[in-house]
Write a protein that holds these residues in place. Structure first.
Motif, PDB file in Angstrom:
ATOM      1  N   VAL A 193       0.973  -1.049  -0.023  1.00  0.00           N
ATOM      2  CA  VAL A 193      -0.049   0.063   0.000  1.00  0.00           C
ATOM      3  C   VAL A 193       0.835   1.288   0.004  1.00  0.00           C
ATOM      4  O   VAL A 193       1.770   1.401   0.817  1.00  0.00           O
ATOM      5  N   GLU A 194       0.558   2.150  -0.950  1.00  0.00           N
ATOM      6  CA  GLU A 194       1.274   3.271  -1.002  1.00  0.00           C
ATOM      7  C   GLU A 194       0.517   4.757  -1.254  1.00  0.00           C
ATOM      8  O   GLU A 194      -0.233   4.690  -1.986  1.00  0.00           O
ATOM      9  N   ARG A 195       0.803   5.774  -0.450  1.00  0.00           N
ATOM     10  CA  ARG A 195      -0.043   6.886  -0.367  1.00  0.00           C
ATOM     11  C   ARG A 195       0.614   7.885  -1.664  1.00  0.00           C
ATOM     12  O   ARG A 195      -0.254   8.713  -2.168  1.00  0.00           O
ATOM     13  N   ASN A 196       1.803   7.745  -2.154  1.00  0.00           N
ATOM     14  CA  ASN A 196       2.296   8.514  -3.034  1.00  0.00           C
ATOM     15  C   ASN A 196       2.637   7.959  -4.362  1.00  0.00           C
ATOM     16  O   ASN A 196       1.532   7.264  -5.112  1.00  0.00           O
ATOM     17  N   THR A 197       3.721   7.429  -4.710  1.00  0.00           N
ATOM     18  CA  THR A 197       4.378   6.882  -5.833  1.00  0.00           C
ATOM     19  C   THR A 197       5.161   5.824  -5.716  1.00  0.00           C
ATOM     20  O   THR A 197       5.847   5.830  -4.366  1.00  0.00           O
ATOM     21  N   PRO A 198       5.250   4.593  -6.427  1.00  0.00           N
ATOM     22  CA  PRO A 198       6.086   3.749  -5.902  1.00  0.00           C
ATOM     23  C   PRO A 198       7.468   4.012  -5.900  1.00  0.00           C
ATOM     24  O   PRO A 198       7.891   4.691  -7.082  1.00  0.00           O
ATOM     25  N   GLY A 199       8.197   3.531  -5.056  1.00  0.00           N
ATOM     26  CA  GLY A 199       9.581   3.931  -5.195  1.00  0.00           C
ATOM     27  C   GLY A 199      10.214   4.916  -4.067  1.00  0.00           C
ATOM     28  O   GLY A 199      11.345   4.653  -3.459  1.00  0.00           O
ATOM     29  N   GLY A 200       9.337   5.414  -3.258  1.00  0.00           N
ATOM     30  CA  GLY A 200       9.578   6.255  -1.851  1.00  0.00           C
ATOM     31  C   GLY A 200      10.412   7.457  -2.330  1.00  0.00           C
ATOM     32  O   GLY A 200      10.587   7.905  -3.283  1.00  0.00           O
ATOM     33  N   VAL A 201      11.096   7.842  -1.246  1.00  0.00           N
ATOM     34  CA  VAL A 201      11.770   8.984  -1.225  1.00  0.00           C
ATOM     35  C   VAL A 201      13.109   8.988  -2.234  1.00  0.00           C
ATOM     36  O   VAL A 201      13.396   9.985  -2.831  1.00  0.00           O
ATOM     37  N   VAL A 202      13.412   7.732  -2.543  1.00  0.00           N
ATOM     38  CA  VAL A 202      14.591   7.516  -3.244  1.00  0.00           C
ATOM     39  C   VAL A 202      14.300   8.127  -4.812  1.00  0.00           C
ATOM     40  O   VAL A 202      15.028   8.947  -5.347  1.00  0.00           O
ATOM     41  N   THR A 203      13.075   7.974  -5.000  1.00  0.00           N
ATOM     42  CA  THR A 203      12.582   8.575  -6.553  1.00  0.00           C
ATOM     43  C   THR A 203      11.962   9.941  -6.262  1.00  0.00           C
ATOM     44  O   THR A 203      11.802  10.423  -7.449  1.00  0.00           O
ATOM     45  N   THR A 204      11.254  10.380  -5.290  1.00  0.00           N
ATOM     46  CA  THR A 204      10.640  11.456  -5.309  1.00  0.00           C
ATOM     47  C   THR A 204      11.564  12.736  -4.954  1.00  0.00           C
ATOM     48  O   THR A 204      11.412  13.664  -5.950  1.00  0.00           O
ATOM     49  N   THR A 205      12.442  12.731  -3.637  1.00  0.00           N
ATOM     50  CA  THR A 205      12.903  13.765  -3.492  1.00  0.00           C
ATOM     51  C   THR A 205      14.333  13.558  -2.706  1.00  0.00           C
ATOM     52  O   THR A 205      15.174  14.293  -2.471  1.00  0.00           O
ATOM     53  N   GLY A 206      14.716  12.158  -2.904  1.00  0.00           N
ATOM     54  CA  GLY A 206      16.057  11.808  -2.329  1.00  0.00           C
ATOM     55  C   GLY A 206      17.021  11.366  -3.255  1.00  0.00           C
ATOM     56  O   GLY A 206      17.536  12.401  -4.047  1.00  0.00           O
ATOM     57  N   GLY A 207      17.740  10.496  -3.304  1.00  0.00           N
ATOM     58  CA  GLY A 207      18.748   9.956  -4.052  1.00  0.00           C
ATOM     59  C   GLY A 207      18.893   9.941  -5.419  1.00  0.00           C
ATOM     60  O   GLY A 207      19.735  10.688  -5.953  1.00  0.00           O
ATOM     61  N   ALA A 208      17.870   9.653  -6.001  1.00  0.00           N
ATOM     62  CA  ALA A 208      17.885   9.811  -7.639  1.00  0.00           C
ATOM     63  C   ALA A 208      17.783  11.211  -8.055  1.00  0.00           C
ATOM     64  O   ALA A 208      18.433  11.650  -8.862  1.00  0.00           O
ATOM     65  N   PRO A 209      16.510  11.999  -7.431  1.00  0.00           N
ATOM     66  CA  PRO A 209      16.674  13.482  -7.930  1.00  0.00           C
ATOM     67  C   PRO A 209      17.844  14.430  -7.690  1.00  0.00           C
ATOM     68  O   PRO A 209      18.344  14.928  -8.529  1.00  0.00           O
ATOM     69  N   THR A 210      18.245  14.116  -6.372  1.00  0.00           N
ATOM     70  CA  THR A 210      19.400  14.905  -5.913  1.00  0.00           C
ATOM     71  C   THR A 210      20.617  14.383  -6.946  1.00  0.00           C
ATOM     72  O   THR A 210      21.462  15.249  -7.372  1.00  0.00           O
ATOM     73  N   LYS A 211      20.949  13.204  -7.324  1.00  0.00           N
ATOM     74  CA  LYS A 211      22.087  12.922  -8.162  1.00  0.00           C
ATOM     75  C   LYS A 211      21.838  13.214  -9.453  1.00  0.00           C
ATOM     76  O   LYS A 211      22.650  13.356 -10.235  1.00  0.00           O
ATOM     77  N   ALA A 212      20.634  13.233  -9.872  1.00  0.00           N
ATOM     78  CA  ALA A 212      20.172  13.781 -11.063  1.00  0.00           C
ATOM     79  C   ALA A 212      20.457  15.104 -11.401  1.00  0.00           C
ATOM     80  O   ALA A 212      21.084  15.637 -12.423  1.00  0.00           O
ATOM     81  N   LEU A 213      20.132  15.764 -10.362  1.00  0.00           N
ATOM     82  CA  LEU A 213      20.510  17.423 -10.440  1.00  0.00           C
ATOM     83  C   LEU A 213      21.840  17.555 -10.561  1.00  0.00           C
ATOM     84  O   LEU A 213      22.448  18.194 -11.264  1.00  0.00           O
ATOM     85  N   ARG A 214      22.689  16.717  -9.657  1.00  0.00           N
ATOM     86  CA  ARG A 214      24.050  16.928  -9.560  1.00  0.00           C
ATOM     87  C   ARG A 214      24.815  16.725 -10.974  1.00  0.00           C
ATOM     88  O   ARG A 214      25.695  17.159 -11.506  1.00  0.00           O
ATOM     89  N   GLU A 215      24.206  15.511 -11.377  1.00  0.00           N
ATOM     90  CA  GLU A 215      24.836  15.049 -12.825  1.00  0.00           C
ATOM     91  C   GLU A 215      24.587  16.078 -14.034  1.00  0.00           C
ATOM     92  O   GLU A 215      25.752  16.309 -14.699  1.00  0.00           O
ATOM     93  N   ALA A 216      23.512  16.572 -13.808  1.00  0.00           N
ATOM     94  CA  ALA A 216      22.949  17.350 -15.087  1.00  0.00           C
ATOM     95  C   ALA A 216      23.732  18.790 -14.775  1.00  0.00           C
ATOM     96  O   ALA A 216      24.316  19.463 -15.815  1.00  0.00           O
ATOM     97  N   ALA A 217      24.095  19.034 -13.707  1.00  0.00           N
ATOM     98  CA  ALA A 217      24.776  20.502 -13.306  1.00  0.00           C
ATOM     99  C   ALA A 217      26.185  20.389 -13.657  1.00  0.00           C
ATOM    100  O   ALA A 217      26.590  21.301 -14.293  1.00  0.00           O
TER     101      ALA A 217
END
Ligand SMILES: Cc1cc2nc3c(=O)[nH]c(=O)nc-3n(C[C@H](O)[C@H](O)[C@H](O)COP(=O)(O)OP(=O)(O)OC[C@H]3O[C@@H](n4cnc5c(N)ncnc54)[C@H](O)[C@@H]3O)c2cc1C
Ligand SMILES: NC(=O)c1ccc[n+]([C@@H]2O[C@H](COP(=O)([O-])OP(=O)(O)OC[C@H]3O[C@@H](n4cnc5c(N)ncnc54)[C@H](O)[C@@H]3O)[C@@H](O)[C@H]2O)c1
Length: 475
Positions: free
Chosen positions: A33-57
């Motif tokens: 059961v998930e109230r938001n999106t599958p993947g948790g913080v890693v995909t919403t605001t955590g590891g993946a978005p922060t490192k995607a921002l870093r890589e793109a920057a």
């Protein structure tokens, strides 16, 4: 959908996903059961978005190219910002779809909604359109994660005061951002903003950055971040943020007042336990509001487990290990309960800092005789080609040369420590690295040079003057 399950998992972050996966692989009937999106913080605001921002920057600004090539092919910041946002969205979508696909492929039932517990392991689920349903389970895993910690005196309702969830909605490019918290989040954002050419001041109430990282590396990282333009204020807590004459001011415990156009507060995370009905269900919390678990991740309520950030905010890697351990026990599987006890972490500053096993301070505290081998990454073939330096540090026990800790500061430190992690796990000795014909040019090749340096240091420590063993102590 039948309403009785072997395992109901609340939260589809890293802990919940792998727990559901393990149970499903062993034929158990599982609902997540998930109230938001599958993947948790890693995909919403955590590891993946922060490192995607870093890589793109890094790519779009050509950060650090100038010192190597004498030129920097950079796009103007205003042009770069929409591309950064689009890239983060794309990475999020890819990963969330991947998680949804994996869950479906393993036959795991998925419900979007907010879950709450009742007595006898009944789980109430309210879907986004307000519909309610109840399911029962042999076991329930609470994997509801954590959220940014909010403190009194910090006006998070001000549109220019952000936490690590809201920072992605940054309204305009700030002329100066003040970042509070010298942990991984503060360091990662401070170095990325600096790479983007946005002046950043990083404040920590601790005397050093990254308190969990080996002290020598934390010191090197602080020096390097300063050299690259991050303003560091250490040993000062941020007590109050206010708006004065249109600008934000941050009052520090030292009495200093800093001004900025935006403030990012990144000073720890709080477990998501509210509204779960934990008390009536018999699930106890500790004084810090974290769910109390035993070594099998059982809570104080029979049949209810908890894993990941809701137990102790930390890393996705550890959350997954705990999720698996909980599911293994809940499903009665005799293996998989043991989890990796070797502390490992990586902070994706520019450059990265990573470590596995004990830090030098931790080993010193035990009084165990030890030696350290170091390699300067700048003089390895890979480092010379890249034009970037750093340090690989191997710490091993003097008596039997057993590896105790591996720490790295440099371009891909998070990858480099992986080799050391395996040797540590296997209880290997440092000279094992010399038996490996490691590829070159690679940063990993630095393990050879660090080992040779370490063995040289060991001979000095033992008072052996040269290879014939005629040291002073022996004479
Ligand atoms: C900015 C940032 C960067 C990070 N970078 C890294 C990194 O580089 N490497 C690393 O290892 N870790 C990193 N982390 C830490 C990592 O994200 C967490 O440790 C990890 O996500 C914890 O996993 P979890 O499954 O316990 O919880 P979460 O990922 O938080 O997932 C919990 C899920 O439960 C859902 N949920 C909550 N309550 C309910 C409810 N009542 N009903 C239904 N669903 C509910 C939430 O919506 C969420 O999707 C970072 C964290 C942040 C904030
Ligand atoms: N690369 C990674 O693995 C990664 C990246 C980001 C986040 N995370 C995880 O996310 C979690 C949260 O990270 P975080 O950096 O927010 O928290 P943290 O608790 O790791 O660090 C917060 C830091 O802020 C300082 N601090 C607290 N209050 C302060 C104040 N009022 N003024 C000044 N300094 C203050 C603390 O001394 C501490 O050093 C952690 O569990 C972390 O492991 C991991």
């Amino acid at each position: 959908m039948d309403d009785n399950y072997d395992l109901v998992v609340i939260g589809a972050g890293p802990a919940g996903e792998v727990a559901a996966e393990l149970a499903a692989v062993f034929g158990r009937k599982v609902l997540i059961v998930e109230r938001n999106t599958p993947g948790g913080v890693v995909t919403t605001t955590g590891g993946a978005p922060t490192k995607a921002l870093r890589e793109a920057a890094l790519y779009l600004t050509g950060y650090r190219q100038e010192e190597v090539y004498g030129v920097r092919a950079a796009a103007p910041l205003e042009a770069v910002m929409p591309t950064l946002g689009a890239r983060i969205e794309h990475v999020r979508d890819v990963l969330q779809e991947a998680v949804a696909h994996r869950l479906a492929a393993r036959g795991i039932a998925y419900l979007q909604g907010t879950a709450r517990l009742d007595a006898d392991r009944t789980v109430h689920i309210t879907s986004p359109d307000g519909l309610a349903r109840e399911v029962t389970a042999h076991a329930v895993l609470i994997a509801t994660g954590s959220r940014p910690m909010h403190y009194p005196g910090i006006p998070f309702d001000d549109p220019d005061v952000y936490d690590s969830d809201t920072i992605y909605s940054l309204r305009t490019v700030p002329k100066h951002i003040v970042i509070v918290g010298g942990g991984p989040i503060g360091v990662e954002f401070a170095t990325v903003f600096t790479a983007l050419g946005i002046p950043a001041t990083l404040i920590s109430n601790s005397d050093r950055l990254l308190p969990n990282i080996d002290g020598e590396l934390a010191g090197l990282a602080a020096d390097e971040f300063r050299r690259r333009g991050v303003q560091l204020v250490l040993g000062a807590g941020a007590n109050k943020v206010s708006r004065v004459d249109g600008r934000l001011t941050v009052r520090l415990s030292t009495g200093t007042v800093l001004a900025g156009d935006a403030v990012l507060f990144a000073a720890g995370r709080a477990p998501n336990t509210e509204g779960l009905g934990l008390e009536p269900a018999g699930v106890r919390l500790d004084a810090r509001g974290r769910i109390v678990v035993d070594r099998y991740y059982r809570t104080t309520a029979p049949g209810i487990y908890a894993a990941g950030d809701v137990v102790k905010p930390g890393l996705a890697s550890n959350a997954m290990q705990q999720g698996r351990a909980a599911a293994a026990h809940a499903c009665g599987l005799v293996f998989g309960v043991e989890i990796d006890q070797t502390a490992s972490s990586a902070v994706y500053g520019l450059p990265e800092v990573a470590g596995v096993g004990a830090t030098e301070e931790q080993i010193q505290a035990t009084g165990i005789p030890y030696a350290v081998g170091r390699c300067n990454l700048a003089v390895t073939p890979r480092g010379a080609i890249a034009g970037h330096g750093g340090l690989l540090k191997l710490i091993f026990r003097a008596d039997d040369r057993k590896l105790l800790g591996v720490h790295c500061f440099g371009d891909i430190a998070s990858e480099v420590v992986g080799l050391g992690h395996v040797v540590l796990q296997l209880g290997g000795r440092v000279e094992l690295f010399l038996t490996l014909a490691l590829n070159t040019p690679t940063y990993s090749y630095a393990y050879h040079d660090a080992t040779v340096d370490g063995l040289t240091q060991l001979t000095k420590l033992m008072g052996i003057a040269d290879s014939r063993g005629t040291g002073d102590a022996a004479q």
